[in-house]
Design an enzyme around this catalytic site. Structure first.
Site, PDB file in Angstrom:
ATOM      1  N   SER A   1       0.853  -1.185   0.000  1.00  0.00           N
ATOM      2  CA  SER A   1       0.000   0.000   0.000  1.00  0.00           C
ATOM      3  C   SER A   1       0.887   1.231   0.000  1.00  0.00           C
ATOM      4  O   SER A   1       1.910   1.262   0.692  1.00  0.00           O
ATOM      5  CB  SER A   1      -0.918   0.005   1.229  1.00  0.00           C
ATOM      6  OG  SER A   1      -1.774   1.130   1.219  1.00  0.00           O
TER       7      SER A   1
ATOM      8  N   HIS B   1       2.430  12.121  -1.298  1.00  0.00           N
ATOM      9  CA  HIS B   1       1.998  13.504  -1.098  1.00  0.00           C
ATOM     10  C   HIS B   1       3.080  14.435  -1.652  1.00  0.00           C
ATOM     11  O   HIS B   1       4.116  14.654  -1.019  1.00  0.00           O
ATOM     12  CB  HIS B   1       1.789  13.798   0.395  1.00  0.00           C
ATOM     13  CG  HIS B   1       0.679  13.012   1.014  1.00  0.00           C
ATOM     14  ND1 HIS B   1      -0.649  13.272   0.764  1.00  0.00           N
ATOM     15  CD2 HIS B   1       0.702  11.969   1.886  1.00  0.00           C
ATOM     16  CE1 HIS B   1      -1.401  12.433   1.453  1.00  0.00           C
ATOM     17  NE2 HIS B   1      -0.616  11.631   2.129  1.00  0.00           N
TER      18      HIS B   1
ATOM     19  N   HIS C   1      -2.644   7.351  -4.555  1.00  0.00           N
ATOM     20  CA  HIS C   1      -2.675   6.193  -3.662  1.00  0.00           C
ATOM     21  C   HIS C   1      -2.788   4.938  -4.510  1.00  0.00           C
ATOM     22  O   HIS C   1      -3.412   4.952  -5.577  1.00  0.00           O
ATOM     23  CB  HIS C   1      -3.886   6.298  -2.724  1.00  0.00           C
ATOM     24  CG  HIS C   1      -4.383   4.971  -2.221  1.00  0.00           C
ATOM     25  ND1 HIS C   1      -5.409   4.288  -2.851  1.00  0.00           N
ATOM     26  CD2 HIS C   1      -3.989   4.204  -1.178  1.00  0.00           C
ATOM     27  CE1 HIS C   1      -5.630   3.152  -2.202  1.00  0.00           C
ATOM     28  NE2 HIS C   1      -4.793   3.072  -1.193  1.00  0.00           N
TER      29      HIS C   1
ATOM     30  N   VAL D   1      -2.278  -3.168  -3.652  1.00  0.00           N
ATOM     31  CA  VAL D   1      -2.662  -4.492  -4.134  1.00  0.00           C
ATOM     32  C   VAL D   1      -2.487  -5.453  -2.966  1.00  0.00           C
ATOM     33  O   VAL D   1      -1.555  -5.320  -2.172  1.00  0.00           O
ATOM     34  CB  VAL D   1      -1.816  -4.953  -5.348  1.00  0.00           C
ATOM     35  CG1 VAL D   1      -2.247  -4.220  -6.610  1.00  0.00           C
ATOM     36  CG2 VAL D   1      -0.327  -4.749  -5.115  1.00  0.00           C
ATOM     37  N   ARG D   2      -3.406  -6.414  -2.856  1.00  0.00           N
ATOM     38  CA  ARG D   2      -3.407  -7.246  -1.659  1.00  0.00           C
ATOM     39  C   ARG D   2      -4.012  -8.624  -1.943  1.00  0.00           C
ATOM     40  O   ARG D   2      -4.742  -8.807  -2.916  1.00  0.00           O
ATOM     41  CB  ARG D   2      -4.182  -6.555  -0.539  1.00  0.00           C
ATOM     42  CG  ARG D   2      -5.598  -6.208  -0.913  1.00  0.00           C
ATOM     43  CD  ARG D   2      -6.263  -5.289   0.107  1.00  0.00           C
ATOM     44  NE  ARG D   2      -7.632  -4.975  -0.282  1.00  0.00           N
ATOM     45  CZ  ARG D   2      -7.979  -3.991  -1.091  1.00  0.00           C
ATOM     46  NH1 ARG D   2      -7.040  -3.209  -1.604  1.00  0.00           N
ATOM     47  NH2 ARG D   2      -9.231  -3.767  -1.397  1.00  0.00           N
TER      48      ARG D   2
ATOM     49  N   HIS E   1      -6.535   7.405 -16.334  1.00  0.00           N
ATOM     50  CA  HIS E   1      -7.582   6.421 -16.591  1.00  0.00           C
ATOM     51  C   HIS E   1      -7.268   5.554 -17.804  1.00  0.00           C
ATOM     52  O   HIS E   1      -7.645   4.370 -17.837  1.00  0.00           O
ATOM     53  CB  HIS E   1      -8.925   7.128 -16.751  1.00  0.00           C
ATOM     54  CG  HIS E   1      -9.571   7.451 -15.439  1.00  0.00           C
ATOM     55  ND1 HIS E   1     -10.439   6.608 -14.805  1.00  0.00           N
ATOM     56  CD2 HIS E   1      -9.441   8.534 -14.625  1.00  0.00           C
ATOM     57  CE1 HIS E   1     -10.838   7.141 -13.668  1.00  0.00           C
ATOM     58  NE2 HIS E   1     -10.243   8.317 -13.538  1.00  0.00           N
TER      59      HIS E   1
ATOM     60  N   HIS F   1     -20.330  12.767   3.970  1.00  0.00           N
ATOM     61  CA  HIS F   1     -20.572  13.981   4.762  1.00  0.00           C
ATOM     62  C   HIS F   1     -20.142  15.244   4.010  1.00  0.00           C
ATOM     63  O   HIS F   1     -20.546  16.345   4.383  1.00  0.00           O
ATOM     64  CB  HIS F   1     -19.866  13.885   6.111  1.00  0.00           C
ATOM     65  CG  HIS F   1     -18.373  13.837   6.037  1.00  0.00           C
ATOM     66  ND1 HIS F   1     -17.677  12.736   5.592  1.00  0.00           N
ATOM     67  CD2 HIS F   1     -17.428  14.755   6.361  1.00  0.00           C
ATOM     68  CE1 HIS F   1     -16.387  12.968   5.638  1.00  0.00           C
ATOM     69  NE2 HIS F   1     -16.189  14.192   6.099  1.00  0.00           N
TER      70      HIS F   1
ATOM     71  N   GLY G   1      -5.223  -5.255  15.398  1.00  0.00           N
ATOM     72  CA  GLY G   1      -4.045  -5.058  16.230  1.00  0.00           C
ATOM     73  C   GLY G   1      -2.792  -4.779  15.438  1.00  0.00           C
ATOM     74  O   GLY G   1      -1.685  -5.126  15.864  1.00  0.00           O
TER      75      GLY G   1
ATOM     76  N   ARG H   1       0.140  -2.491  13.327  1.00  0.00           N
ATOM     77  CA  ARG H   1       1.123  -1.503  13.788  1.00  0.00           C
ATOM     78  C   ARG H   1       0.642  -0.106  13.404  1.00  0.00           C
ATOM     79  O   ARG H   1       0.543   0.233  12.231  1.00  0.00           O
ATOM     80  CB  ARG H   1       2.473  -1.805  13.140  1.00  0.00           C
ATOM     81  CG  ARG H   1       3.608  -0.914  13.618  1.00  0.00           C
ATOM     82  CD  ARG H   1       4.923  -1.450  13.054  1.00  0.00           C
ATOM     83  NE  ARG H   1       6.044  -0.672  13.527  1.00  0.00           N
ATOM     84  CZ  ARG H   1       6.565   0.360  12.856  1.00  0.00           C
ATOM     85  NH1 ARG H   1       6.028   0.738  11.700  1.00  0.00           N
ATOM     86  NH2 ARG H   1       7.610   1.012  13.337  1.00  0.00           N
TER      87      ARG H   1
END
Length: 298
Positions: free
Chosen positions: A91, A95, A105, A108-109, A144, A174, A257, A259
């Site tokens: 990930s 900036h 951003h 891939v996972r 794109h 929001h 949990g 890091r």
């Protein structure tokens, strides 16, 4: 399943992206922070700060595991509750210093949940997206187009589907606006079988640099002043709001949990909020609002 092949690809992808970002910046390099997790697994977080092009860039690899899925992972799939699991991925968030260079951003996972006596449940996910502060149509089209080219070999329907999912996912209810101009987003993907689903994930991961770096090269030398810098910091506040309130990866990491330093590596180094801010009519800042709603780019 070839879990080690997925892990090898992800580690190499992290190396490739870090090298390319360092080369583009030319003034600094990533610092690596290797870490381990008590319940199982670990990773390597790499952060670049205060470069001449990139104010902050974070590229993290993680491979974590546990005995019970956290609520964020099993809420939509209650049948997975109680299974042991492994999750691995790369990930990144970049900036830039110059407000005319967009933030971007990508991730891939791979995820697998297992239970004795039953077949493993696995899927791939990922994508990349672009968040400009001062948009240029040619940049959006280029980004794109690269996304579409990465997916077209697997089926012409994947780009419009993943593009639409990105528009839905990176949305701030929001604020009633998208986080940027979108890109690709997919999750829970195993429709092509393991080999081709893995190949699709790799194609997305490999497409990030050619989608993003040409935009950086075009915009990084544009001069800017305090007005543009303050607007950039103001818009970064929206990025923070999304990541802390809606982002599934952030919620998964915190609930499992993970890091904290690595999970929040995506945060910008500086951001600002201003009460009741309204840009001047017909200003470049006001023009951004025209881009914060889904549209077709290719």
């Amino acid at each position: 399943m070839q879990i080690e092949a997925v892990k090898s690809y992800l580690l190499n992808l992290q190396d490739t992206i870090c090298h390319a970002v360092e080369t583009e910046d030319g003034s600094t390099s990533f610092v690596e922070d290797a870490w381990s997790r008590d319940e199982g697994g670990g990773g390597r977080s790499r952060v670049m700060a205060d470069g001449q092009v990139f104010e902050k860039a974070g590229v993290g690899f993680s491979h974590v595991m546990g005995e019970t899925l956290p609520p964020s992972a099993s809420a939509a799939r209650p049948e997975l509750a109680g299974r042991s699991w492994q999750a691995m991925g790369v990930s990144l968030v970049i900036h830039p210093e110059n407000p005319f260079v967009p933030t971007s951003h990508a991730n891939v996972r791979f995820f697998v949940a297992e239970k004795a006596g039953e077949a493993p449940v696995w899927w791939f996910g990922g994508g990349f997206d672009l968040t400009p502060f001062y948009p240029f149509d040619e940049d959006c089209v280029h980004f794109h187009r690269e996304a579409k080219q990465a997916l077209d070999p697997f089926g012409a329907h994947f780009y419009p589907e993943f593009k639409a999912e990105c528009d839905r996912y990176f949305y701030l209810p929001h604020r009633q606006e998208t986080r940027g101009v979108g890109g690709l987003f997919f999750d829970d993907f195993n429709a092509l079988g393991f080999e081709q689903s893995f190949a699709l994930m790799q194609s997305v991961g490999n497409a990030f640099l050619p989608a993003y770096l040409p935009i950086v090269e075009r915009r990084k030398t544009i001069s800017y002043g305090m007005q543009e810098r303050e607007f950039q910091l103001y818009r970064r506040g929206r990025y923070v709001e999304f990541n802390l309130v809606y982002d599934r990866g952030t919620l998964f990491g915190l609930q499992s949990g993970g890091r904290t330093e690595s999970i929040l590596m995506s945060m910008p180094p500086l951001a600002r909020w201003e009460y009741g801010y309204v840009p001047a009519d017909d200003s470049d800042e006001a023009r951004l609002s025209q881009y914060l709603t889904p549209r077709e780019w290719v």
